[in-house]
Design a protein around this motif. Structure first.
Motif, PDB file in Angstrom:
ATOM      1  N   LYS A   7     -40.657 -31.189 -41.071  1.00 51.95           N
ATOM      2  CA  LYS A   7     -39.287 -31.716 -41.208  1.00 51.95           C
ATOM      3  C   LYS A   7     -38.605 -31.197 -42.464  1.00 51.95           C
ATOM      4  O   LYS A   7     -37.390 -31.081 -42.511  1.00 51.95           O
ATOM      5  CB  LYS A   7     -39.311 -33.239 -41.224  1.00 51.95           C
ATOM      6  CG  LYS A   7     -39.671 -33.844 -39.896  1.00 51.95           C
ATOM      7  CD  LYS A   7     -39.669 -35.353 -39.983  1.00 51.95           C
ATOM      8  CE  LYS A   7     -40.065 -35.943 -38.636  1.00 51.95           C
ATOM      9  NZ  LYS A   7     -40.088 -37.410 -38.676  1.00 51.95           N
ATOM     10  N   ASP A   8     -39.399 -30.873 -43.489  1.00 48.62           N
ATOM     11  CA  ASP A   8     -38.829 -30.333 -44.727  1.00 48.62           C
ATOM     12  C   ASP A   8     -38.260 -28.931 -44.533  1.00 48.62           C
ATOM     13  O   ASP A   8     -37.492 -28.456 -45.363  1.00 48.62           O
ATOM     14  CB  ASP A   8     -39.885 -30.284 -45.828  1.00 48.62           C
ATOM     15  CG  ASP A   8     -40.381 -31.655 -46.226  1.00 48.62           C
ATOM     16  OD1 ASP A   8     -39.631 -32.645 -46.046  1.00 48.62           O
ATOM     17  OD2 ASP A   8     -41.528 -31.744 -46.708  1.00 48.62           O
ATOM     18  N   VAL A  10     -36.626 -27.858 -41.698  1.00 48.50           N
ATOM     19  CA  VAL A  10     -35.570 -27.829 -40.686  1.00 48.50           C
ATOM     20  C   VAL A  10     -34.331 -28.533 -41.219  1.00 48.50           C
ATOM     21  O   VAL A  10     -34.397 -29.673 -41.649  1.00 48.50           O
ATOM     22  CB  VAL A  10     -36.052 -28.501 -39.380  1.00 48.50           C
ATOM     23  CG1 VAL A  10     -34.931 -28.551 -38.347  1.00 48.50           C
ATOM     24  CG2 VAL A  10     -37.260 -27.763 -38.823  1.00 48.50           C
ATOM     25  N   ASN A  11     -33.196 -27.828 -41.194  1.00 51.55           N
ATOM     26  CA  ASN A  11     -31.933 -28.409 -41.642  1.00 51.55           C
ATOM     27  C   ASN A  11     -31.263 -29.234 -40.561  1.00 51.55           C
ATOM     28  O   ASN A  11     -30.546 -30.176 -40.853  1.00 51.55           O
ATOM     29  CB  ASN A  11     -30.943 -27.306 -42.059  1.00 51.55           C
ATOM     30  CG  ASN A  11     -31.390 -26.569 -43.282  1.00 51.55           C
ATOM     31  OD1 ASN A  11     -32.465 -25.996 -43.291  1.00 51.55           O
ATOM     32  ND2 ASN A  11     -30.575 -26.568 -44.303  1.00 51.55           N
ATOM     33  N   ARG A  12     -31.469 -28.825 -39.307  1.00 50.15           N
ATOM     34  CA  ARG A  12     -30.820 -29.519 -38.203  1.00 50.15           C
ATOM     35  C   ARG A  12     -31.557 -29.248 -36.906  1.00 50.15           C
ATOM     36  O   ARG A  12     -32.339 -28.306 -36.818  1.00 50.15           O
ATOM     37  CB  ARG A  12     -29.344 -29.161 -38.091  1.00 50.15           C
ATOM     38  CG  ARG A  12     -29.058 -27.684 -37.953  1.00 50.15           C
ATOM     39  CD  ARG A  12     -27.608 -27.376 -38.154  1.00 50.15           C
ATOM     40  NE  ARG A  12     -26.889 -27.574 -36.902  1.00 50.15           N
ATOM     41  CZ  ARG A  12     -25.784 -26.952 -36.591  1.00 50.15           C
ATOM     42  NH1 ARG A  12     -25.239 -26.116 -37.428  1.00 50.15           N
ATOM     43  NH2 ARG A  12     -25.193 -27.158 -35.456  1.00 50.15           N
ATOM     44  N   GLY A  66     -25.439 -21.980 -44.867  1.00 52.71           N
ATOM     45  CA  GLY A  66     -26.561 -22.597 -45.548  1.00 52.71           C
ATOM     46  C   GLY A  66     -27.585 -23.245 -44.636  1.00 52.71           C
ATOM     47  O   GLY A  66     -28.650 -23.608 -45.079  1.00 52.71           O
ATOM     48  N   HIS A  67     -27.289 -23.424 -43.366  1.00 52.71           N
ATOM     49  CA  HIS A  67     -28.271 -23.979 -42.436  1.00 52.71           C
ATOM     50  C   HIS A  67     -29.204 -22.862 -41.997  1.00 52.71           C
ATOM     51  O   HIS A  67     -28.993 -22.227 -40.987  1.00 52.71           O
ATOM     52  CB  HIS A  67     -27.588 -24.616 -41.216  1.00 52.71           C
ATOM     53  CG  HIS A  67     -26.901 -25.885 -41.545  1.00 52.71           C
ATOM     54  ND1 HIS A  67     -25.827 -26.327 -40.855  1.00 52.71           N
ATOM     55  CD2 HIS A  67     -27.144 -26.822 -42.484  1.00 52.71           C
ATOM     56  CE1 HIS A  67     -25.426 -27.476 -41.359  1.00 52.71           C
ATOM     57  NE2 HIS A  67     -26.211 -27.790 -42.349  1.00 52.71           N
ATOM     58  N   LYS A  69     -32.501 -23.025 -41.228  1.00 54.99           N
ATOM     59  CA  LYS A  69     -33.530 -23.350 -40.245  1.00 54.99           C
ATOM     60  C   LYS A  69     -33.005 -24.421 -39.298  1.00 54.99           C
ATOM     61  O   LYS A  69     -32.852 -25.574 -39.687  1.00 54.99           O
ATOM     62  CB  LYS A  69     -34.811 -23.849 -40.929  1.00 54.99           C
ATOM     63  CG  LYS A  69     -35.385 -22.877 -41.927  1.00 54.99           C
ATOM     64  CD  LYS A  69     -35.896 -21.631 -41.249  1.00 54.99           C
ATOM     65  CE  LYS A  69     -36.505 -20.694 -42.286  1.00 54.99           C
ATOM     66  NZ  LYS A  69     -36.902 -19.442 -41.774  1.00 54.99           N
ATOM     67  N   THR A  70     -32.762 -24.026 -38.083  1.00 55.88           N
ATOM     68  CA  THR A  70     -32.313 -24.952 -37.057  1.00 55.88           C
ATOM     69  C   THR A  70     -33.346 -24.955 -35.949  1.00 55.88           C
ATOM     70  O   THR A  70     -33.674 -23.896 -35.418  1.00 55.88           O
ATOM     71  CB  THR A  70     -30.936 -24.544 -36.494  1.00 55.88           C
ATOM     72  OG1 THR A  70     -29.974 -24.554 -37.567  1.00 55.88           O
ATOM     73  CG2 THR A  70     -30.485 -25.493 -35.405  1.00 55.88           C
TER      74      THR A  70
END
Length: 79
Positions: free
Chosen positions: A47-48, A50-52, A71-72, A74-75
């Motif tokens: 979870k750390d 993944v941004n979304r 800036g996202h 890791k989705t």
């Protein structure tokens, strides 16, 4: 470039530059196994990383969003 376009390359130059060209997939299977082991042992949480989270149906919008340099980095795409 349009589909079917031919491109000429100097393969000698390409061979000389191959270690300096960026590659999308630069991780070895051993590194991937090690990373998965670290996550599975709980040393870090996935979870750390993944941004979304988005459904597969939104893939086109996600790719457009990522290309905007917002800036996202890791989705997670969930099928």
């Amino acid at each position: 470039m349009p589909s079917g376009t031919d491109v000429r390359l100097d393969t000698d130059l390409l061979a000389l530059l191959r270690d300096h060209l960026p590659r999308e997939f630069h991780h070895t299977p051993a590194l991937i196994r090690k990373a998965l082991d670290i996550v599975s042992r709980g040393y870090i949480s996935a979870k750390d990383l993944v941004n979304r989270v988005e459904p597969l149906a939104n893939l086109l919008q996600v790719m457009q969003h990522l290309m905007s340099h917002n800036g996202h980095l890791k989705t997670a795409i969930i099928p």
